[in-house]
Design a protein around this motif. Structure first.
Motif: not given
Length: 131
Positions: A1-26
């Motif tokens: 079970m993952n924990r919830d989004i709690q901090t700015r660092e969590d938000v940054h992780l979400l954003v960077t992980t997400f856009y790594a996918k976007v930048r590679k998406d066809e």
């Protein structure tokens, strides 16, 4: 079970992980990659934006509606519903892989609402410019 989004660092992780996918998406990479010159700076702005949205803090001072209309104009009005669908699916996938809880659900709900709203605003702007 993952924990919830709690901090700015969590938000940054979400954003960077997400856009790594976007930048590679066809479908999405050709829309985003030509528009963003400095990804690190963009990540900071997006982290501000999402931190404000998720934790009700006023941090982001830009206008995402205007920016997305500009992106659509740059791409000659070719952004369609399928782009928003892919974007939203990647967002949900990223949130679900990293987090779970009330704020994670808020992140998904806000993204869904924003994608619908921005999609409508892009089409309104097209209609206004053609009149």
């Amino acid at each position: 079970m993952n924990r919830d989004i709690q901090t700015r660092e969590d938000v940054h992780l979400l954003v960077t992980t997400f856009y790594a996918k976007v930048r590679k998406d066809e479908l999405l990479a050709p829309i985003f990659n030509p528009m963003i010159q400095d990804w690190e700076e963009h990540f900071e702005k997006l982290t501000d934006f999402w931190e404000g949205n998720l934790f009700f803090k006023k941090k982001y001072l830009g206008n995402p509606l205007v920016k997305h209309v500009e992106v659509d104009k740059f791409h000659h009005g070719t952004i369609e519903a399928k782009h928003f669908g892919v974007w939203l699916n990647l967002w949900y996938e990223t949130v679900d892989a990293l987090f779970e809880g009330e704020v994670a659900q808020r992140a998904k709900n806000r993204a869904r609402n924003m994608s619908t709203f921005i999609h409508l605003k892009i089409f309104e702007a097209r209609n206004e410019s053609s009149n």
